[in-house]
Design a protein around this motif. Structure first.
Motif, PDB file in Angstrom:
ATOM      1  N   ALA A   1       7.638 -18.232  68.965  1.00  0.00           N
ATOM      2  CA  ALA A   1       8.430 -18.283  67.828  1.00  0.00           C
ATOM      3  C   ALA A   1       9.411 -16.959  68.051  1.00  0.00           C
ATOM      4  O   ALA A   1      10.402 -16.992  67.575  1.00  0.00           O
ATOM      5  N   LEU A   2       8.627 -15.910  68.460  1.00  0.00           N
ATOM      6  CA  LEU A   2       9.505 -14.537  68.468  1.00  0.00           C
ATOM      7  C   LEU A   2      10.441 -14.634  69.524  1.00  0.00           C
ATOM      8  O   LEU A   2      11.577 -14.353  69.394  1.00  0.00           O
ATOM      9  N   LEU A   3      10.296 -15.320  70.736  1.00  0.00           N
ATOM     10  CA  LEU A   3      11.115 -15.176  71.716  1.00  0.00           C
ATOM     11  C   LEU A   3      12.259 -16.448  71.356  1.00  0.00           C
ATOM     12  O   LEU A   3      13.444 -16.049  71.668  1.00  0.00           O
ATOM     13  N   THR A   4      11.866 -17.131  70.740  1.00  0.00           N
ATOM     14  CA  THR A   4      13.009 -18.116  70.168  1.00  0.00           C
ATOM     15  C   THR A   4      13.944 -17.573  69.153  1.00  0.00           C
ATOM     16  O   THR A   4      15.283 -17.577  69.211  1.00  0.00           O
ATOM     17  N   PHE A   5      13.349 -16.715  68.228  1.00  0.00           N
ATOM     18  CA  PHE A   5      14.063 -15.636  67.256  1.00  0.00           C
ATOM     19  C   PHE A   5      14.787 -15.001  68.049  1.00  0.00           C
ATOM     20  O   PHE A   5      16.108 -14.478  67.600  1.00  0.00           O
ATOM     21  N   LEU A   6      14.372 -14.209  68.750  1.00  0.00           N
ATOM     22  CA  LEU A   6      15.061 -13.290  69.932  1.00  0.00           C
ATOM     23  C   LEU A   6      16.277 -13.756  70.520  1.00  0.00           C
ATOM     24  O   LEU A   6      17.300 -13.511  70.505  1.00  0.00           O
ATOM     25  N   SER A   7      15.961 -15.180  71.006  1.00  0.00           N
ATOM     26  CA  SER A   7      17.179 -15.803  71.822  1.00  0.00           C
ATOM     27  C   SER A   7      18.332 -16.184  70.849  1.00  0.00           C
ATOM     28  O   SER A   7      19.486 -15.944  71.128  1.00  0.00           O
ATOM     29  N   VAL A   8      17.913 -16.568  69.559  1.00  0.00           N
ATOM     30  CA  VAL A   8      18.843 -16.856  68.740  1.00  0.00           C
ATOM     31  C   VAL A   8      19.585 -15.755  68.022  1.00  0.00           C
ATOM     32  O   VAL A   8      20.914 -15.745  68.166  1.00  0.00           O
ATOM     33  N   SER A   9      18.810 -14.702  67.882  1.00  0.00           N
ATOM     34  CA  SER A   9      19.324 -13.461  67.446  1.00  0.00           C
ATOM     35  C   SER A   9      20.440 -12.812  68.600  1.00  0.00           C
ATOM     36  O   SER A   9      21.438 -12.479  68.279  1.00  0.00           O
ATOM     37  N   LEU A  10      20.085 -12.800  69.779  1.00  0.00           N
ATOM     38  CA  LEU A  10      20.922 -12.422  70.805  1.00  0.00           C
ATOM     39  C   LEU A  10      22.187 -13.120  70.925  1.00  0.00           C
ATOM     40  O   LEU A  10      23.208 -12.588  71.046  1.00  0.00           O
ATOM     41  N   SER A  11      22.258 -14.572  70.785  1.00  0.00           N
ATOM     42  CA  SER A  11      23.299 -15.387  71.170  1.00  0.00           C
ATOM     43  C   SER A  11      24.088 -15.132  69.853  1.00  0.00           C
ATOM     44  O   SER A  11      25.380 -14.804  70.155  1.00  0.00           O
ATOM     45  N   PHE A  12      23.581 -15.252  68.583  1.00  0.00           N
ATOM     46  CA  PHE A  12      24.714 -15.028  67.536  1.00  0.00           C
ATOM     47  C   PHE A  12      25.111 -13.858  67.176  1.00  0.00           C
ATOM     48  O   PHE A  12      26.170 -13.577  66.587  1.00  0.00           O
TER      49      PHE A  12
END
Length: 160
Positions: A111-122
């Motif tokens: 979930a942290l990796l998903t949150f990081l990916s979304v955060s980086l993208s947006f």
């Protein structure tokens, strides 16, 4: 002012406002802060967490602190190079997500990796959009690209 005249300034010594991208020094930091704030507010709205001050602070403070700290260390407002922007973006968003995760105790693992990916993208989308708007505002306020300006000694194309 003709930016083509005078001694050449080495690329590494130029400022973001010297290369014609943005002439007003306050526009880029303001655009960045507004973009990151919009990202946090959009995330809170998306997850229906509300906009209580403590919710905004727990998400926004680590992000703004990381952005401006890493940005100061790397010289994001002194060096207009894309690599400086990319390194500031990658390091600061990653650090902010890690700090927020430690502060709140979640997310973790996948979930942290998903949150990081979304955060980086947006955040990238928000920052690039805000910087584009900053350039438009700068041009509207009389800035702009010096390549588009003509020296007063040369006639414009329409004056021939």
């Amino acid at each position: 002012m003709d930016y083509h005249a005078g001694p050449a300034v080495p690329w590494r010594e130029r400022r973001a406002w010297d290369d014609g991208a943005v002439r007003r020094r306050w526009l880029l930091p303001l655009a960045d802060a507004l973009a990151l704030t919009a990202f946090v507010l959009a995330g809170l709205a998306r997850h229906v967490e509300g906009f209580a001050l403590h919710l905004v602070a727990r998400n926004l403070v680590p992000l703004l602190a990381a952005w401006f700290l890493v940005g100061a260390l790397l010289g994001i407002y002194r060096r207009p190079e894309p690599v400086t922007f990319a390194l500031t973006w990658l390091a600061s968003v990653t650090a902010a997500v890690a700090a927020r995760s430690l502060w709140l105790g979640h997310p973790r693992g996948r979930a942290l990796l998903t949150f990081l990916s979304v955060s980086l993208s947006f955040t990238l989308l928000a920052l690039l959009s805000a910087r584009g708007v900053a350039r438009l505002v700068d041009r509207a306020l009389g800035g702009g690209d010096p390549r588009e300006r003509r020296s007063s000694s040369r006639p414009s194309r329409g004056a021939r």
